[in-house]
Design a protein around this motif. Structure first.
Motif, PDB file in Angstrom:
ATOM      1  N   ARG A 239      34.706  40.539  35.974  1.00 25.07           N
ATOM      2  CA  ARG A 239      36.059  39.788  35.530  1.00 25.07           C
ATOM      3  C   ARG A 239      37.140  40.572  35.158  1.00 25.07           C
ATOM      4  NH1 ARG A 239      34.444  34.320  35.532  1.00 25.07           N
ATOM      5  NH2 ARG A 239      32.422  33.579  35.467  1.00 25.07           N
ATOM      6  N   GLU A 240      38.228  40.058  35.452  1.00 22.58           N
ATOM      7  CA  GLU A 240      39.472  40.915  34.702  1.00 22.58           C
ATOM      8  C   GLU A 240      39.386  41.030  33.392  1.00 22.58           C
ATOM      9  OE1 GLU A 240      42.852  38.259  35.277  1.00 22.58           O
ATOM     10  OE2 GLU A 240      43.209  38.749  37.575  1.00 22.58           O
ATOM     11  N   GLY A 241      39.748  42.265  33.073  1.00 26.50           N
ATOM     12  CA  GLY A 241      39.964  43.027  31.802  1.00 26.50           C
ATOM     13  C   GLY A 241      38.323  43.229  31.019  1.00 26.50           C
ATOM     14  N   GLY A 242      37.517  43.118  32.010  1.00 24.99           N
ATOM     15  CA  GLY A 242      35.996  43.544  31.637  1.00 24.99           C
ATOM     16  C   GLY A 242      35.435  42.567  30.949  1.00 24.99           C
ATOM     17  N   GLU A 243      36.011  41.405  30.916  1.00 22.45           N
ATOM     18  CA  GLU A 243      35.432  40.205  30.075  1.00 22.45           C
ATOM     19  C   GLU A 243      34.158  39.518  30.766  1.00 22.45           C
ATOM     20  OE1 GLU A 243      36.665  38.830  27.196  1.00 22.45           O
ATOM     21  OE2 GLU A 243      38.277  40.594  27.001  1.00 22.45           O
ATOM     22  N   ARG A 244      33.010  39.115  29.861  1.00 20.87           N
ATOM     23  CA  ARG A 244      32.184  38.520  30.161  1.00 20.87           C
ATOM     24  C   ARG A 244      32.139  37.152  30.493  1.00 20.87           C
ATOM     25  NH1 ARG A 244      26.821  39.832  26.606  1.00 20.87           N
ATOM     26  NH2 ARG A 244      27.415  42.117  27.662  1.00 20.87           N
ATOM     27  N   TRP A 245      32.909  36.359  29.957  1.00 18.50           N
ATOM     28  CA  TRP A 245      33.142  34.877  30.214  1.00 18.50           C
ATOM     29  C   TRP A 245      34.536  34.648  30.591  1.00 18.50           C
ATOM     30  CZ3 TRP A 245      28.358  34.050  31.318  1.00 18.50           C
ATOM     31  CH2 TRP A 245      27.276  34.596  30.507  1.00 18.50           C
ATOM     32  N   ILE A 250      36.808  38.824  39.715  1.00 17.23           N
ATOM     33  CA  ILE A 250      37.346  39.683  40.648  1.00 17.23           C
ATOM     34  C   ILE A 250      36.255  40.374  41.631  1.00 17.23           C
ATOM     35  CG2 ILE A 250      39.454  40.128  39.079  1.00 17.23           C
ATOM     36  CD1 ILE A 250      38.012  42.889  38.357  1.00 17.23           C
ATOM     37  N   GLU A 251      34.965  39.947  41.355  1.00 19.75           N
ATOM     38  CA  GLU A 251      34.206  40.546  42.321  1.00 19.75           C
ATOM     39  C   GLU A 251      32.729  39.789  42.151  1.00 19.75           C
ATOM     40  OE1 GLU A 251      31.223  44.457  43.528  1.00 19.75           O
ATOM     41  OE2 GLU A 251      33.125  44.660  41.843  1.00 19.75           O
TER      42      GLU A 251
END
Length: 337
Positions: A239-245, A250-251
């Motif tokens: 996810r964007e910004g390396g967020e978990r939720w 993004i992938e």
């Protein structure tokens, strides 16, 4: 006109032929109707699976204080579900903050069990969140997570639920994750085996949503009570910004491929849904394609309804998901594919 015996005979003969022709036509029509009825799908066909309600579908009214999580079994019964799937976090904070957490946990479990019996619903599983990272590369942290999960194994055993669902977060490096995930999952599964409880991993983000890697871990653990819980929609790897939720995905792992890869080890299935069109079809997921994968794997257990949409109320979304599952599941069952 003079009526002769010969003419009377001719009239009777013509009448006889006419009646015979109509009789044959009627018989043919009746036979045709019978043949048509025989090839029609059985009207009373049922899905090849049982239906349970995932408590997360009701997270909005629960968080808003409109629904007491202790009344979950009653709510599921009102909506004609056969089974229930609890979410640990709806009970964990109250238990942890009490003066005697063990006593508080037992009171919660006593109530949940009594309610499930009163409203005649089966306790299927507990979805466990917030108890540490079972795939942490740090041994101390991983072992602490295993210990934290044990109370929910005990809870599932008390309730008669067949499984707990766990997350498999930890390292973000694939090979390190596989090693750590195998160790943490095996340790917890060994404890759960003593309680006759299964430990199931859901595709729930990051490397746990890489179905091929997850299956490697399950096969490395190599225990009968360790399996998967395929969710129709949770295949976001990053996810964007390396967020978990919450943040934008993004992938994503190919969802249909992922479900097919996970199904041979599945002991529960989560029917995620987001939105529906006017015909009652889910707009982001091909339910017929997915349920065909589920059926082809020989799965006949519970499929849990987990609505997460915004355009319908929780109850409307639950109902729409349930109706779609029944429609498609019955069709596949009657077709005997």
């Amino acid at each position: 006109m003079k009526i002769t015996p010969t003419r009377i005979y001719s009239l009777f003969f013509a009448l006889f032929l006419s009646l015979g022709i109509y009789s044959c036509k009627d018989q043919k029509a009746e036979n045709k109707d019978t043949e048509t009825a025989e090839v029609q799908p059985e009207e009373n066909a049922k899905p090849f699976f049982k239906l349970s309600l995932a408590q997360w579908s009701l997270n909005k009214p629960i968080f808003a204080g409109e629904l007491d999580p202790m009344d979950f079994a009653e709510k599921a019964s009102e909506m004609n579900f056969e089974g229930v799937e609890y979410v640990s976090s709806f009970y964990a904070e109250k238990i942890k903050d009490s003066d005697n957490p063990e006593e508080s946990m037992q009171k919660v479990l006593d109530t949940l069990k009594a309610k499930s019996e009163e409203f005649n619903v089966e306790n299927v599983l507990i979805m466990v969140d917030g108890e540490g990272e079972l795939a942490s590369p740090d041994k101390t942290e991983r072992e602490e997570a295993v210990e934290n999960h044990k109370k929910w194994v005990d809870a599932a055993s008390f309730l008669g639920a067949h499984s707990i669902r766990v997350n498999l977060f930890g390292s973000e490096e694939p090979e390190e994750w596989k090693t750590s995930a195998t160790q943490g999952l095996k340790a917890l599964s060994e404890y759960a085996a003593e309680k006759n409880v299964n430990v199931l991993v859901e595709n729930h983000g990051y490397l746990s949503s890489d179905a091929a890697l997850l299956v490697e871990v399950i096969e490395n653990v190599n225990m009968e009570n360790c399996g998967t819980l395929p969710d129709f929609g949770n295949f976001c790897l990053k996810r964007e910004g390396g967020e978990r939720w919450e943040a934008k995905c993004i992938e994503e792992y190919p969802k249909y491929q992922g479900i097919e890869e996970m199904m041979p080890h599945a002991m529960a299935v989560s029917a995620k849904s987001y939105d529906f069109n006017e015909e009652g079809q889910e707009t982001t997921l091909d339910y017929e394609r997915i349920l065909k994968l589920v059926k082809d794997a020989g799965y006949t257990g519970f499929v849990g309804v987990e609505y997460e949409g915004e355009n319908l109320s929780p109850e409307e979304g639950i109902k729409a998901t349930k109706e779609l599952l029944i429609e498609v599941g019955s069709k596949l069952n009657s077709n005997n594919n």
